[in-house]
Design a protein around this motif. Structure first.
Motif, short mmCIF file in Angstrom:
data_model
loop_
_atom_site.label_atom_id
_atom_site.label_comp_id
_atom_site.label_asym_id
_atom_site.label_seq_id
_atom_site.Cartn_x
_atom_site.Cartn_y
_atom_site.Cartn_z
N ILE A 66 -1.22 13.60 -11.54
CA ILE A 66 -0.50 12.75 -10.57
C ILE A 66 -1.04 12.97 -9.16
O ILE A 66 -1.22 12.02 -8.39
CB ILE A 66 1.01 13.04 -10.64
N VAL A 67 -1.31 14.24 -8.84
CA VAL A 67 -1.89 14.52 -7.52
C VAL A 67 -3.23 13.81 -7.39
O VAL A 67 -3.56 13.25 -6.34
CB VAL A 67 -2.03 16.05 -7.32
N LEU A 68 -3.99 13.78 -8.50
CA LEU A 68 -5.28 13.08 -8.47
C LEU A 68 -5.09 11.59 -8.26
O LEU A 68 -5.91 10.94 -7.59
CB LEU A 68 -6.05 13.34 -9.77
N VAL A 69 -4.02 11.02 -8.84
CA VAL A 69 -3.74 9.60 -8.59
C VAL A 69 -3.56 9.38 -7.09
O VAL A 69 -4.09 8.44 -6.50
CB VAL A 69 -2.49 9.12 -9.36
N GLY A 70 -2.80 10.30 -6.46
CA GLY A 70 -2.60 10.22 -5.01
C GLY A 70 -3.92 10.30 -4.26
O GLY A 70 -4.16 9.53 -3.32
N VAL A 71 -4.79 11.23 -4.68
CA VAL A 71 -6.10 11.36 -4.05
C VAL A 71 -6.91 10.08 -4.29
O VAL A 71 -7.61 9.59 -3.41
CB VAL A 71 -6.84 12.60 -4.61
N GLY A 72 -6.75 9.53 -5.50
CA GLY A 72 -7.46 8.30 -5.84
C GLY A 72 -7.05 7.15 -4.93
O GLY A 72 -7.87 6.30 -4.58
N VAL A 73 -5.75 7.12 -4.56
CA VAL A 73 -5.28 6.07 -3.65
C VAL A 73 -6.02 6.17 -2.32
O VAL A 73 -6.43 5.16 -1.73
CB VAL A 73 -3.75 6.17 -3.44
N ALA A 74 -6.22 7.42 -1.86
CA ALA A 74 -6.95 7.61 -0.61
C ALA A 74 -8.42 7.24 -0.78
O ALA A 74 -9.03 6.58 0.07
CB ALA A 74 -6.82 9.05 -0.13
N ALA A 75 -9.01 7.67 -1.92
CA ALA A 75 -10.44 7.43 -2.13
C ALA A 75 -10.73 5.95 -2.30
O ALA A 75 -11.73 5.43 -1.80
CB ALA A 75 -10.91 8.22 -3.36
N GLY A 76 -9.83 5.27 -3.01
CA GLY A 76 -10.06 3.84 -3.24
C GLY A 76 -9.31 2.98 -2.24
O GLY A 76 -8.91 1.85 -2.56
N ALA A 77 -9.10 3.52 -1.03
CA ALA A 77 -8.26 2.82 -0.06
C ALA A 77 -8.80 1.44 0.28
O ALA A 77 -8.02 0.49 0.46
CB ALA A 77 -8.13 3.66 1.20
N ALA A 78 -10.14 1.32 0.34
CA ALA A 78 -10.72 0.03 0.72
C ALA A 78 -10.37 -1.03 -0.33
O ALA A 78 -9.89 -2.12 0.00
CB ALA A 78 -12.23 0.17 0.86
N LEU A 89 0.84 -1.20 0.00
CA LEU A 89 0.00 0.00 0.00
C LEU A 89 0.87 1.25 0.00
O LEU A 89 0.63 2.21 -0.73
CB LEU A 89 -0.88 -0.03 1.25
N TYR A 90 1.94 1.22 0.82
CA TYR A 90 2.80 2.38 0.93
C TYR A 90 3.54 2.64 -0.37
O TYR A 90 3.74 3.78 -0.77
CB TYR A 90 3.81 2.20 2.08
N THR A 91 3.96 1.55 -1.05
CA THR A 91 4.67 1.73 -2.33
C THR A 91 3.77 2.43 -3.33
O THR A 91 4.18 3.39 -4.00
CB THR A 91 5.10 0.37 -2.89
N VAL A 92 2.51 1.95 -3.44
CA VAL A 92 1.58 2.55 -4.40
C VAL A 92 1.39 4.04 -4.08
O VAL A 92 1.49 4.91 -4.96
CB VAL A 92 0.23 1.81 -4.35
N HIS A 93 1.16 4.32 -2.80
CA HIS A 93 0.95 5.71 -2.38
C HIS A 93 2.18 6.56 -2.66
O HIS A 93 2.09 7.66 -3.19
CB HIS A 93 0.58 5.72 -0.89
N HIS A 94 3.36 6.00 -2.34
CA HIS A 94 4.57 6.81 -2.41
C HIS A 94 4.97 7.12 -3.85
O HIS A 94 5.48 8.20 -4.13
CB HIS A 94 5.70 6.08 -1.68
N ILE A 95 4.73 6.18 -4.77
CA ILE A 95 5.04 6.43 -6.19
C ILE A 95 4.32 7.69 -6.65
O ILE A 95 4.92 8.60 -7.24
CB ILE A 95 4.63 5.22 -7.06
N ALA A 96 3.02 7.76 -6.35
CA ALA A 96 2.23 8.90 -6.84
C ALA A 96 2.61 10.18 -6.10
O ALA A 96 2.80 11.23 -6.72
CB ALA A 96 0.74 8.61 -6.66
N VAL A 97 2.75 10.09 -4.78
CA VAL A 97 2.88 11.31 -3.99
C VAL A 97 4.26 11.96 -4.16
O VAL A 97 4.37 13.17 -4.33
CB VAL A 97 2.59 10.98 -2.51
N GLN A 98 5.32 11.13 -4.15
CA GLN A 98 6.66 11.70 -4.27
C GLN A 98 6.83 12.37 -5.64
O GLN A 98 7.44 13.43 -5.75
CB GLN A 98 7.71 10.62 -4.07
#
Lengths: 144, 502
Positions: B461-473, B332-341
């Motif tokens: 890319i920022v939206l991808v990061g937001v998407g990770v949060a939105a689709g967290a489940a 989960l962290y890898t997916v989040h970090h790719i987009a956010v960094q």
């Protein structure tokens, strides 16, 4: 497990040792030679991992054959190291064009830290307590 | 059919790289080709993800040789998920670089060099192959493809400073690659195979100390490439010197691919019970050195590079716990970090571009960039610091929950992770205050197409990061199943070797 004869072990070990030694040099040309030697060491090791040397390669009807897989891998790896070495040569040449020599300069950040310390050492001490702390820091942070 | 799908991430970009080299005339044609190819590859990655999610790992052998000998490509949930996110980010960064190119038209910039798009495509091909490789040697080839392209991208049109940084980067990566090659040789000598699935079965017959040595060698190899403390020195020296899109791409992909390779090899080949103390120590060191290093920097790109190093520690955190919950957190962290960094690097790139300097003290004196850039920085900045409700919070929560209730190394990891979160928050706040602080704002960018394209790509890319949060489940579900499969191992081996597992 496969066995390794002494001569090859010494050769591979020597190549690795020389390669890493050259890698630590400041002259880029020597560094490049170090990379070349390391590449040879790794490729030779790969070749040796297939078993004792001296057996025939893929020839039908010759009894025990050498394992072809490490040979295929070594060939691929040789091509890769060759390509990367060429790129590295171009970079060394570019460095030589830009700087007129092929020595690696000091790290920019290191130099910046060094000048900060020089400035602090040169500045007159503000108070006895602070001055003691500052010299302590300077002595600890800098190589003599 | 499945073989074509698996080979596409390699087969599409490599010929396209050659064609784009030969394309006459305008740079725009090359970029359009690059974007089109990456779109196709991304669609392919999504298809692989759907297939892997529905029916478990899919494998194919190329060249007609059966599994332990031939070239094996495998897509399971983990690799397909990371491939999809990586390609999405790579696509957005390519669009960003096209925008920068348009905006800089006339000025000689390295992103407009003839070799930029071909090298970019080769790099994505290397990343694709690395995620899908089913044996150690292919993994090596993938790394070489990726890294050689990155050497080119880093040193394109370089001046003395960047060339020096590029040499450091090239030589460090090369040394680790040669070490990797030697490790492959030792693996083959010890077990007689380099196919990961086959090796997983045969490694049990190797004496314990040899196995431990191989495990540590692979840790060092991927540790250098992933910038794990104390093997991280090259990263903050080299990444910040590159143009913004190149830095963003490297930060998104290169270290994550290495972490993926580390997770894949260690879980598949060297299963263990309980914590992995050595990696836990490295993770704590990475967290703290990166976090503290970020505080000391004045150059904003160097600061973000140290943040990148510290967050590699979070990725190792879950692997060090070596259980399902921990690995879920890592995925989960890898997916989040790719987009956010990537979002952070691009947003800061926009601000630095507007001000013309990357030094925090000088940025503080310059007028703040327009409001859209501020928003594009703020979202990933909050996310990387782990503030709820961002993706960073979701991923960190998964990691901390995995470690909760376990004593020993896990408790130290939790403490270091919480401290690093605070340090990261402080570091990004420093950037925020210096770059986006008080003062009359610059007017929003004019009607130039390039600037709008750059803003749009960053926003994507920022939206991808937001998407990770939105689709967290959903993502947690996939990550959990991926982590389960990593530890269970049989599904992967069965997909590669079929019925012939001995």
């Amino acid at each position: 497990m496969t066995t390794l004869d002494l001569a090859m072990a010494v050769t591979v070990g020597g190549l690795f040792a020389t390669g890493f030694f050259l890698l630590l040099d400041r002259a880029l040309m020597r560094v490049l030679l170090g990379v070349l030697l390391l590449g040879h060491a790794a490729n030779l090791l790969l070749l040796l991992s297939g078993g004792a040397p001296g057996r025939a390669p893929l020839v039908p009807g010759h009894g025990r054959l050498a394992d072809p897989l490490p040979q295929a891998m070594a060939l691929t790896a040789i091509v890769i190291t060759f390509g990367v070495t060429t790129l590295l040569l171009a970079l060394v040449h570019r460095a030589w064009q830009l700087d007129g020599h092929d020595e690696v300069r000091d790290d920019l950040e290191d130099r910046r830290i060094g000048t900060v310390h020089d400035r602090e050492d040169a500045a007159p001490p503000a108070g006895p307590g602070e001055a003691a702390g500052r010299t302590g820091q300077g002595g600890g942070g800098r190589a003599p | 059919m499945i073989a074509w799908l698996l080979a596409a991430p390699l087969l599409l970009p490599v010929p396209a790289a050659g064609i784009s080299f030969a394309l006459p005339g305008r740079h725009a044609a090359r970029q359009l080709l690059g974007v089109a190819v990456l779109c196709c590859t991304l669609a392919d990655a999504v298809a692989l993800l759907v297939l892997a999610e529905r029916g478990g790992p899919r494998a194919a052998t190329l060249g007609g040789w059966p599994a332990p000998l031939g070239i094996t490509l495998v897509a399971d949930r983990l690799s397909a998920l990371l491939l999809t996110v990586s390609l999405a980010v790579a696509l957005a960064v390519l669009v960003f670089s096209a925008g920068q190119d348009l905006a800089d038209a006339g000025r000689a910039a390295s992103v407009s060099s003839v070799a930029f798009v071909p090298a970019y495509l080769l790099l994505t091909a290397g990343v694709g192959l690395a995620f899908l490789a089913g044996d150690l040697f292919n993994l090596f080839v993938a790394f070489e493809l990726m890294l050689t392209a990155s050497y080119v991208l880093l040193t394109l049109g370089a001046g003395p400073t960047r060339l020096r940084a590029g040499m450091t980067y090239t030589l460090t990566s090369l040394a680790s690659s040669l070490l990797f090659l030697s490790t492959i040789a030792l693996c083959y000598a010890a077990a007689g195979t380099v196919n990961l699935a086959d090796l997983a079965g045969r490694i049990g017959g190797v004496p314990g100390d040899v196995r431990a040595a191989l495990s540590v060698l692979l840790l060092v190899v991927f540790g250098i490439k992933a910038a794990v403390v104390p093997l991280h020195f090259w990263l903050p020296d080299s990444y910040p010197t590159a143009p913004a899109p190149v830095t963003a791409l490297f930060a998104a992909l290169l270290t994550k691919v290495s972490v993926y390779a580390l997770v894949r090899t260690q879980t598949l080949l060297f299963p263990r019970e309980g914590d992995w103390t050595l990696l836990a120590v490295a993770a704590v060191a990475t967290l703290l050195v990166g976090g503290l290093g970020a505080l000391a920097q004045d150059d904003v790109n160097r600061l973000l590079s140290f943040v990148l190093v510290s967050h590699i520690g979070f990725l190792l955190f879950g692997l060090a716990l070596f259980d399902e919950a921990g690995l879920t957190g890592t995925v989960l962290y890898t997916v989040h970090h790719i987009a956010v960094q990537t979002g952070l690097f691009l947003a800061v790139g926009l601000a630095v571009r507007a001000a013309g300097t990357s030094s925090l003290s000088r940025l503080a004196a310059a007028a703040p960039p327009p409001a859209p850039v501020a928003v594009l920085f703020l979202l990933p900045a909050m996310s990387i610091a782990g503030l709820p409700p961002t993706s960073g919070f979701v991923a960190k929560f998964a990691l901390l929950r995995a470690a909760a209730g376990r004593g020993g190394a896990a408790a130290v990891l939790v403490a270091a992770a919480l401290l690093t979160s605070l340090l990261t928050l402080y570091a990004v706040l420093r950037v925020w205050r210096a770059v986006f602080g008080a003062g009359p704002r610059r007017p929003p960018p004019g009607p130039r197409r390039g600037e709008a394209l750059m803003l749009g790509a960053t926003a994507a890319i920022v939206l991808v990061g937001v998407g990770v949060a939105a689709g967290a489940a959903e993502l947690s579900g996939i990550s959990e199943r991926a982590a389960h499969a990593l530890l269970e191992r049989e599904g992967y081996r069965h997909a590669v070797l079929g019925g012939s597992i001995g």
